[in-house]
Motif scaffolding. Structure first.
Motif, PDB file in Angstrom:
ATOM      1  N   GLY A  88       0.815  -1.208   0.000  1.00  4.20           N
ATOM      2  CA  GLY A  88       0.000   0.000   0.000  1.00  4.20           C
ATOM      3  C   GLY A  88       0.848   1.257   0.000  1.00  4.20           C
ATOM      4  O   GLY A  88       2.057   1.213  -0.225  1.00  4.20           O
ATOM      5  N   SER A 119      -3.203   7.088   5.492  1.00  3.36           N
ATOM      6  CA  SER A 119      -3.345   6.243   4.304  1.00  3.36           C
ATOM      7  C   SER A 119      -3.523   7.116   3.074  1.00  3.36           C
ATOM      8  O   SER A 119      -4.285   8.084   3.086  1.00  3.36           O
ATOM      9  CB  SER A 119      -4.570   5.335   4.467  1.00  3.36           C
ATOM     10  OG  SER A 119      -4.852   4.676   3.254  1.00  3.36           O
ATOM     11  N   SER A 121      -3.852   5.307  -0.004  1.00  3.19           N
ATOM     12  CA  SER A 121      -4.296   4.336  -1.006  1.00  3.19           C
ATOM     13  C   SER A 121      -5.517   3.579  -0.483  1.00  3.19           C
ATOM     14  O   SER A 121      -5.798   3.572   0.717  1.00  3.19           O
ATOM     15  CB  SER A 121      -3.171   3.361  -1.371  1.00  3.19           C
ATOM     16  OG  SER A 121      -2.805   2.583  -0.260  1.00  3.19           O
ATOM     17  N   GLN A 125      -2.485  -1.991   3.795  1.00  2.00           N
ATOM     18  CA  GLN A 125      -1.164  -1.393   3.930  1.00  2.00           C
ATOM     19  C   GLN A 125      -0.379  -2.076   5.037  1.00  2.00           C
ATOM     20  O   GLN A 125      -0.942  -2.436   6.069  1.00  2.00           O
ATOM     21  CB  GLN A 125      -1.312   0.094   4.245  1.00  2.00           C
ATOM     22  CG  GLN A 125      -1.908   0.825   3.047  1.00  2.00           C
ATOM     23  CD  GLN A 125      -2.792   1.968   3.466  1.00  2.00           C
ATOM     24  OE1 GLN A 125      -2.303   2.900   4.062  1.00  2.00           O
ATOM     25  NE2 GLN A 125      -4.069   1.890   3.136  1.00  2.00           N
ATOM     26  N   SER A 147      -7.841  -2.289   4.239  1.00  2.59           N
ATOM     27  CA  SER A 147      -8.545  -1.221   3.552  1.00  2.59           C
ATOM     28  C   SER A 147     -10.005  -1.244   4.000  1.00  2.59           C
ATOM     29  O   SER A 147     -10.643  -2.287   4.073  1.00  2.59           O
ATOM     30  CB  SER A 147      -8.455  -1.405   2.040  1.00  2.59           C
ATOM     31  OG  SER A 147      -9.225  -0.431   1.396  1.00  2.59           O
TER      32      SER A 147
END
Length: 149
Positions: A88, A119, A121, A125, A147
């Motif tokens: 990520g 974060s 993305s 991650q 996510s």
């Protein structure tokens, strides 16, 4: 009588020399490096991390509270941090300082501190934080966020 006394003195001279040599050799042997006072300055440490959420959304920031716990105290010990993100994308920073660059070494100002991970993305991650001291001791802490988009 004087000659007998002088003869006795001369006969004892080698014994006195031998005693002096033996005394000196025992003194020198007993003064080796093992008897020197050692001052310990290299103390291992542990890193305690408060629980963090398992899920993160893109743009969300998570606070990571960390404490370095020493096993001993040497006032000149310095601590450093580096991190590496392998899944990520995101940014890690110390309070409101600029974000850390992966694998760069950063000096830690305190033994109790907060990091903030944001974060960037929409995928899961993962990253590792490495805490090291000025004596080469090192601890790895791994973080994984799912996510949540």
């Amino acid at each position: 009588m004087r000659t007998i006394f002088n003869t006795c003195k001369m006969g004892l001279l080698p014994i006195y020399v031998l005693l002096a040599i033996l005394t000196a050799s025992f003194t020198l042997v007993s003064c080796n490096k093992d008897d020197e006072l050692e001052i310990q300055n290299n103390f291992p440490f542990e890193v305690k991390v408060m629980p963090v959420p398992k899920d993160i959304k893109k743009g969300q920031t998570v606070e990571i509270r960390m404490t370095i716990q020493r096993t001993g105290n040497y006032s000149n010990t310095q601590y450093f941090l580096r991190y590496f993100q392998f899944d990520g994308q995101g940014k890690l920073q110390y309070y409101d300082e600029p974000p850390y660059q992966p694998n760069d070494l950063y000096f830690l100002m305190a033994e109790q501190f907060r990091l903030y991970y944001t974060s960037t993305s929409a995928v899961s991650q993962s990253f590792d934080v490495w805490i090291s001291d000025s004596f080469g001791n090192e601890k790895q802490i791994s973080f994984e966020f799912n996510s949540n988009d």
